[in-house]
Design an enzyme around this catalytic site. Structure first.
Site, PDB file in Angstrom:
ATOM      1  N   ALA A   1     -74.176 -57.608   6.024  1.00  0.00           N
ATOM      2  CA  ALA A   1     -74.328 -57.093   4.660  1.00  0.00           C
ATOM      3  C   ALA A   1     -73.878 -55.635   4.621  1.00  0.00           C
ATOM      4  CB  ALA A   1     -75.781 -57.208   4.218  1.00  0.00           C
TER       5      ALA A   1
ATOM      6  N   GLY B   1     -75.838 -61.111   7.177  1.00  0.00           N
ATOM      7  CA  GLY B   1     -75.523 -61.840   5.959  1.00  0.00           C
ATOM      8  C   GLY B   1     -74.283 -62.699   6.092  1.00  0.00           C
TER       9      GLY B   1
ATOM     10  N   GLU C   1     -75.461 -65.814   7.585  1.00  0.00           N
ATOM     11  CA  GLU C   1     -76.183 -66.578   6.565  1.00  0.00           C
ATOM     12  C   GLU C   1     -75.225 -67.259   5.602  1.00  0.00           C
ATOM     13  OE1 GLU C   1     -80.485 -64.618   5.932  1.00  0.00           O
ATOM     14  OE2 GLU C   1     -78.833 -63.209   5.582  1.00  0.00           O
TER      15      GLU C   1
ATOM     16  N   GLU D   1     -80.375 -57.976  12.563  1.00  0.00           N
ATOM     17  CA  GLU D   1     -81.310 -57.280  11.666  1.00  0.00           C
ATOM     18  C   GLU D   1     -82.473 -56.618  12.395  1.00  0.00           C
ATOM     19  OE1 GLU D   1     -79.467 -60.400   8.886  1.00  0.00           O
ATOM     20  OE2 GLU D   1     -79.872 -60.143  11.021  1.00  0.00           O
TER      21      GLU D   1
END
Length: 256
Positions: A64, A107, A110, A130
């Site tokens: 992200a 992300g 994901e 993360e």
């Protein structure tokens, strides 16, 4: 300003390419919104039967956009409701095939896990870093990875932040197939073309049933499966498919 995505349609295949190569396709909120919007558009189009999702440059998506989140607080994150666009991806009816090269981290991982099938370059790397940022996956990573790998291996990767090789991802059932990097898109598009020739309603309703199997008991899932099975007997494609079988010819499915 460059477009965040590049989109194209090749035959019956929609192609979405993440287009922030200078930052390894780091996902910001606008990018996820545009991915969801494009998938919804392809879902509505009769001429698109399968979508392939990939990244430009050296990576699929290396996480992200941290700069976008670094100074947020809990209330602001709640009010942003940023995961609503991720949820839009979850309810897409048509097949989504991810084609991953380079890194799929945070992300980006994901987003890869949100695809129905996942093909990867044999040099690809996956992971959830993360924990090194003091946070955790928030767009479905803990749930989808656990469904695929089981609790113990999922926790190992989420807790350590270590990367998973493409070969490990294939062994754990995260990735369907591996290819040399230079063949990844060609082979993914080839598979998507094969899939696009199948009966679209059969593909759609069997996707629904398979995802129900992740949450339902076997009995509940079988009841859902049988309803979708029966529903297909009202389709023109069922008549065409069985007629073609009897007449020993190739079926021509219309998605009706």
């Amino acid at each position: 300003m460059d477009n965040l995505l590049e989109t194209a349609v090749h035959g019956n295949i929609g192609l979405i390419t993440l287009n922030r190569p200078k930052v390894l396709n780091a996902l910001n909120r606008q990018m996820i919104r545009e991915i969801a919007e494009t998938l919804e558009e392809f879902d509505r189009r009769d001429d698109v039967r399968v979508t392939v999702l990939t990244g430009s440059g050296r990576a699929f998506a290396a996480g992200a956009d941290i700069d976008e989140m670094a100074n947020e607080d809990s209330v602001r994150m709640e009010l942003l409701n940023q995961f609503v666009d991720w949820d839009r991806i979850t309810v897409i009816k048509k097949p989504i095939i991810g084609a991953v090269h380079g890194f799929a981290l945070g992300g980006g991982f994901e987003l890869a896990l949100a695809c129905d099938l996942l093909f990867a370059a044999d040099t690809a790397k996956f992971g959830f870093p993360e924990v090194n940022l003091g946070v955790m996956p928030g767009a479905g990573g803990t749930q989808r990875l656990t469904k695929l790998m089981g609790k113990t291996k999922a926790l190992e990767y989420i807790w350590t932040g270590e990367t998973m090789t493409a070969q490990e991802a294939e062994r754990f059932g995260v990735v369907n197939r591996l290819f040399a990097p230079e063949l990844l898109i060609e082979e993914t598009m080839k598979f998507a073309a094969r899939l696009s020739e199948k009966a679209p309603l059969s593909i759609r309703l069997s996707k629904e049933a398979v995802y129900k199997a992740l949450d339902y008991s076997v009995y509940e899932g079988m009841q859902f499966e049988r309803k979708n099975f029966s529903l297909l007997f009202s389709s023109e494609d069922q008549k065409e498919g069985m007629s073609a079988f009897q007449e020993k010819r190739r079926p021509s499915f219309k998605g009706k």
